[in-house]
Design an enzyme around this catalytic site. Structure first.
Site, mmCIF file in Angstrom:
data_model
loop_
_atom_site.group_PDB
_atom_site.id
_atom_site.type_symbol
_atom_site.label_atom_id
_atom_site.label_comp_id
_atom_site.label_asym_id
_atom_site.label_seq_id
_atom_site.Cartn_x
_atom_site.Cartn_y
_atom_site.Cartn_z
ATOM 1 N NE ARG A 177 -6.544 1.348 0.400
ATOM 2 C CZ ARG A 177 -6.783 1.903 1.417
ATOM 3 N NH1 ARG A 177 -6.057 1.552 2.291
ATOM 4 N NH2 ARG A 177 -7.808 2.609 1.563
ATOM 5 N N GLY A 223 -15.470 3.111 14.441
ATOM 6 C CA GLY A 223 -16.616 2.390 14.630
ATOM 7 C C GLY A 223 -16.160 1.159 15.359
ATOM 8 C CG LEU A 250 -18.230 5.148 11.408
ATOM 9 C CD1 LEU A 250 -18.979 5.439 12.683
ATOM 10 C CD2 LEU A 250 -18.759 6.046 10.457
ATOM 11 N NE ARG A 281 -10.223 13.201 3.876
ATOM 12 C CZ ARG A 281 -10.414 11.837 3.366
ATOM 13 N NH1 ARG A 281 -11.540 11.246 2.958
ATOM 14 N NH2 ARG A 281 -9.328 10.928 3.907
ATOM 15 C CG ASN A 289 -1.872 1.127 1.457
ATOM 16 O OD1 ASN A 289 -1.736 1.997 0.352
ATOM 17 N ND2 ASN A 289 -2.617 1.093 2.360
ATOM 18 C CD GLU A 297 -9.092 -0.547 3.924
ATOM 19 O OE1 GLU A 297 -8.402 -0.257 5.097
ATOM 20 O OE2 GLU A 297 -9.264 0.198 3.220
ATOM 21 C CG HIS A 331 -13.052 3.979 3.019
ATOM 22 N ND1 HIS A 331 -13.812 5.148 3.606
ATOM 23 C CD2 HIS A 331 -11.760 4.416 3.477
ATOM 24 C CE1 HIS A 331 -13.084 6.022 4.249
ATOM 25 N NE2 HIS A 331 -12.015 5.710 4.177
ATOM 26 C CG ASP A 387 -7.236 10.226 18.126
ATOM 27 O OD1 ASP A 387 -8.035 9.773 18.855
ATOM 28 O OD2 ASP A 387 -6.289 9.619 17.582
ATOM 29 C CG PHE A 388 -13.850 10.196 17.276
ATOM 30 C CD1 PHE A 388 -13.371 10.738 16.012
ATOM 31 C CD2 PHE A 388 -15.410 10.465 17.444
ATOM 32 C CE1 PHE A 388 -14.335 11.290 15.263
ATOM 33 C CE2 PHE A 388 -16.190 10.884 16.693
ATOM 34 C CZ PHE A 388 -15.541 11.474 15.517
ATOM 35 C CE LYS A 443 -0.380 2.509 6.559
ATOM 36 N NZ LYS A 443 -1.609 2.983 6.406
ATOM 37 N N GLY A 491 -11.341 2.615 12.578
ATOM 38 C CA GLY A 491 -10.686 2.828 14.150
ATOM 39 C C GLY A 491 -11.539 3.329 14.823
HETATM 40 P P1 AMP Z 1 -8.591 4.715 11.144
HETATM 41 O O1 AMP Z 1 -8.593 5.768 9.891
HETATM 42 O O2 AMP Z 1 -9.508 3.489 10.780
HETATM 43 O O3 AMP Z 1 -7.254 3.844 11.159
HETATM 44 O O4 AMP Z 1 -9.326 5.297 12.371
HETATM 45 C C1 AMP Z 1 -8.196 6.216 13.182
HETATM 46 C C2 AMP Z 1 -9.355 6.866 14.142
HETATM 47 O O5 AMP Z 1 -9.789 5.853 15.097
HETATM 48 C C3 AMP Z 1 -8.607 7.672 15.258
HETATM 49 O O6 AMP Z 1 -8.249 8.980 14.779
HETATM 50 C C4 AMP Z 1 -9.385 7.697 16.448
HETATM 51 O O7 AMP Z 1 -10.390 8.626 16.067
HETATM 52 C C5 AMP Z 1 -10.111 6.354 16.111
HETATM 53 N N1 AMP Z 1 -9.866 5.594 17.374
HETATM 54 C C6 AMP Z 1 -8.955 4.638 17.503
HETATM 55 N N2 AMP Z 1 -8.494 3.890 18.370
HETATM 56 C C7 AMP Z 1 -9.954 4.543 19.182
HETATM 57 C C8 AMP Z 1 -10.287 4.382 20.575
HETATM 58 N N3 AMP Z 1 -9.491 3.343 21.427
HETATM 59 N N4 AMP Z 1 -11.328 5.070 21.140
HETATM 60 C C9 AMP Z 1 -11.961 5.759 20.385
HETATM 61 N N5 AMP Z 1 -11.561 6.364 19.167
HETATM 62 C C10 AMP Z 1 -10.386 5.571 18.540
#
Ligand code: AMP
Length: 399
Positions: free
Chosen positions: A90, A333, A208, A240, A7, A384, A179, A283-284, A14, A331
């Site tokens: 990818r 979801g 998500l 975004r 990727n 993926e 995606h 970041d959530f 990666k 991440g």
């Molecule tokens: P992804 O782009 O699918 O790798 O998702 C990354 C995002 O997942 C991060 O920016 C976080 O917002 C969220 N994330 C990852 N781990 C956690 C967690 N333990 N609790 C809440 N949000 C998370």
């Protein structure tokens, strides 16, 4: 069959080696800072992670170092490179011509190049990775798996924008969706996990993550998807904006004296939950913590994100005239219970009931809804690389 999954980003790469029979990852890692200085991370499964600084002027050197690490007599997982039987790549954008995964040949390379206009940040890097593998492992099949393929089954009324037809005819301006590898994998896994009928099922997948999108999958085919010509459309994302009134662009450009390129940069890099939280974070984990400590902007960002997800779920129930299953992945979801809870709170009218205890789980496959819920809601981690491996093996075996 051992498959190397690649990727490529503009300055990163990666990789994973997957054994297609066991579907186990044997080694994985990343090359970073390609073109600057270069750093290789290599981790054999069950072994220590190694980080090595090494010059990587181009992706060729990066892949050469990956291949060396894989056959290193001490820590490598391969005896020789002959064990690699195929390489799966990818690729972001297949454009209108590449509607499914393909074994790479000159025609495929030309079509990926042509679609670079639509994926200017990714397609050129993806091509560099393909060319580097062709050069370093001549004769091995390379397979290109496109993020846009899954969205190519949309009906025309779903993929066309209501703008003059000449733009579709001339430039193929349409909804493509992204995606796709994740949505395809997770929708198939949902059908298997829940024992649904692949030819008679209605599934909504909410991917998500930092980038976020939703698909409606009817009878295993994607019938609608929230991202469009580019990954900017649809949900509120990390940085975004997702959907907005296009007239806002003109208004801000005129008042702030900025051009459309700068406006697009702001919508891609400085918007989303990052903007709604007043620049706190995309970041959530940070947003949740801040919300719990009384930060109202962080709370607004999370609420706006969840509300948009719920609105799309409602729209896709209408698109399919029903829904059997809703799955969270990505991440956020997979990990953010608060997001799942807030999204589902909008969907009580569908007869959905959430099991609070199950919602404490994270990062694993489980059913989130109660036994009497009218729609089954689950969490299925996306993979993926495994999806690319499966596609690669299927194409190579069919050769
Ligand atoms: P992804 O782009 O699918 O790798 O998702 C990354 C995002 O997942 C991060 O920016 C976080 O917002 C969220 N994330 C990852 N781990 C956690 C967690 N333990 N609790 C809440 N949000 C998370």
């Amino acid at each position: 069959m051992k498959v190397l999954i690649i990727n490529c980003g503009s300055s990163s790469l990666k990789y994973q080696i997957i054994d297609s029979e066991s579907e186990q990852v044997e080694a994985k890692g990343i090359c970073e800072r390609i073109g600057l200085d270069g750093r290789l991370t290599y981790q054999p499964t069950g072994g220590e992670k190694e980080v090595t600084d090494a010059p990587m002027p181009t992706h060729n050197e990066a892949i050469t170092l990956v291949l060396k690490a894989l056959v290193n007599p001490k820590t490598g997982v391969l005896k020789s490179l002959d064990e690699i039987q195929a390489i799966g790549h990818r690729v972001l954008h297949g454009g209108a011509k590449l509607t499914e995964s393909r074994i790479v040949d000159d025609e495929v390379i030309a079509a990926i190049d042509e679609a670079s206009d639509l994926g200017p940040l990714h397609n050129p890097a993806n091509l560099i990775g393909i060319r580097a593998c062709q050069k370093l492992m001549p004769g091995k099949p390379n397979v290109a798996v496109f993020d846009t393929s899954f969205g190519m089954t949309l009906p025309e009324y779903a993929y066309r924008y209501a703008i003059p037809t000449k733009y579709y005819d001339k430039y193929k301006i349409r909804r493509y969706g992204f995606h796709g590898t994740s949505h395809s994998f997770v929708s198939k896994e949902t059908i298997k996990f829940l024992g649904l009928d692949p030819d008679n099922s209605k599934v909504i997948v909410c991917h998500l993550g930092n980038g976020a999108s939703i698909t409606a999958v009817k009878n295993s085919k994607c019938v609608d998807t929230s991202m469009g010509l580019t990954p900017l459309e649809g949900l509120v994302m990390g940085t975004r904006s997702g959907d907005l009134d296009p007239a806002i662009l003109q208004y801000i450009c005129n008042h702030e004296k900025i051009d459309i390129n700068e406006m697009l940069r702001i919508l891609n890099k400085e918007s989303g939950v990052m903007a709604l939280s007043n620049g706190l974070s995309s970041d959530f984990r940070d947003l949740e913590e801040a919300m719990d400590n009384g930060n109202t902007a962080a709370g607004l960002a999370i609420d706006a994100f969840c509300y948009r997800v719920a609105k799309y779920v409602g729209a896709y129930v209408a698109a399919m005239n029903g829904v059997d299953a809703i799955t969270f992945t990505g991440g956020i979801g997979e990990n953010a219970g608060i997001v799942r809870k807030k999204v589902l709170a909008h969907l009580g009218y569908l007869g959905i009931a959430m099991d609070e205890e199950q919602n404490m789980k994270r990062g694993e496959r489980f059913i989130l809804s109660t036994k009497d819920s009218k729609v089954t809601v689950s969490v299925i981690p996306t993979n993926e690389e495994l999806a690319i491996c499966r596609e690669t093996v299927a194409l190579v075996n069919a050769q």
